[in-house]
Design an enzyme around this catalytic site. Structure first.
Site, short mmCIF file in Angstrom:
data_model
loop_
_atom_site.label_atom_id
_atom_site.label_comp_id
_atom_site.label_asym_id
_atom_site.label_seq_id
_atom_site.Cartn_x
_atom_site.Cartn_y
_atom_site.Cartn_z
N GLU A 163 13.43 -3.58 -14.69
CA GLU A 163 13.14 -2.80 -15.89
C GLU A 163 13.64 -1.38 -15.64
O GLU A 163 13.52 -0.86 -14.53
CB GLU A 163 11.61 -2.79 -16.09
CG GLU A 163 11.11 -1.91 -17.22
CD GLU A 163 9.56 -1.87 -17.27
OE1 GLU A 163 8.92 -2.39 -16.34
OE2 GLU A 163 9.03 -1.32 -18.24
N HIS A 176 7.53 -0.80 1.05
CA HIS A 176 8.81 -1.33 0.58
C HIS A 176 8.60 -2.61 -0.20
O HIS A 176 7.55 -3.24 -0.13
CB HIS A 176 9.77 -1.56 1.75
CG HIS A 176 9.32 -2.61 2.72
ND1 HIS A 176 8.59 -2.30 3.84
CD2 HIS A 176 9.49 -3.94 2.73
CE1 HIS A 176 8.35 -3.42 4.51
NE2 HIS A 176 8.87 -4.42 3.85
N HIS A 196 8.62 -8.01 -11.77
CA HIS A 196 9.80 -7.16 -11.95
C HIS A 196 9.68 -5.87 -11.16
O HIS A 196 8.59 -5.49 -10.75
CB HIS A 196 10.03 -6.85 -13.44
CG HIS A 196 8.95 -6.03 -14.10
ND1 HIS A 196 7.88 -6.59 -14.76
CD2 HIS A 196 8.78 -4.69 -14.21
CE1 HIS A 196 7.12 -5.63 -15.25
NE2 HIS A 196 7.63 -4.47 -14.92
CO CO Z 1 6.88 -2.69 -15.90
#
Ligand code: CO
Length: 134
Positions: free
Chosen positions: A128, A7, A78
């Site tokens: 993203e 996770h 990200h």
């Molecule tokens: Co990426």
């Protein structure tokens, strides 16, 4: 031996609001919340199938990752969600008020079309979206 990415934990100021985001806006499966008194936390889980760890490093010492490293010295940069229709997802999320770092998806790693949601739209996390080539 590492066998899976179990996770990724994101600290959120408003749990209900964030659950709604991942459930309704991103369409993930919600497995419920669990209070962990020993850790003094409430948790909510959204299981996902197969994933990858992406290491990102500035190319030729330039670009956004160079700036990031200068400021933070490294870290979780990200999350990327795979989409099967990135244009539709971008339009849908824009409709809901999400801001993006660019007007249109661009070409990213593996020739995917990629676009980034502004971290201010997601509790400070850079997200993203990508769509692999057909
Ligand atoms: Co990426």
């Amino acid at each position: 031996m590492i066998v899976a990415l179990d996770h990724i934990a994101i600290a959120v100021p408003d749990l209900e609001k964030s659950i709604k985001r991942f459930l309704e806006d991103f369409g993930l499966e919600y497995k419920g919340t669990e209070d962990v008194p020993a850790a003094k936390t409430s948790t909510a889980f959204f299981p996902l199938p197969e994933t990858s760890i992406e290491l990102v490093h500035p190319l030729n010492g330039e670009g956004p990752i160079a700036g990031y490293l200068e400021k933070k010295g490294g870290g979780l940069h990200h999350l990327c969600f795979r989409s099967d229709d990135i244009d539709a997802d971008v339009a849908r999320l824009r409709e809901k008020g999400y801001r993006f770092l660019s007007d249109e998806p661009t070409i990213g790693a593996h020739n995917c079309r990629v676009i980034f949601i502004h971290p201010k739209s997601c509790d400070g996390v850079l997200i993203e979206l990508n769509q692999p080539p057909k």
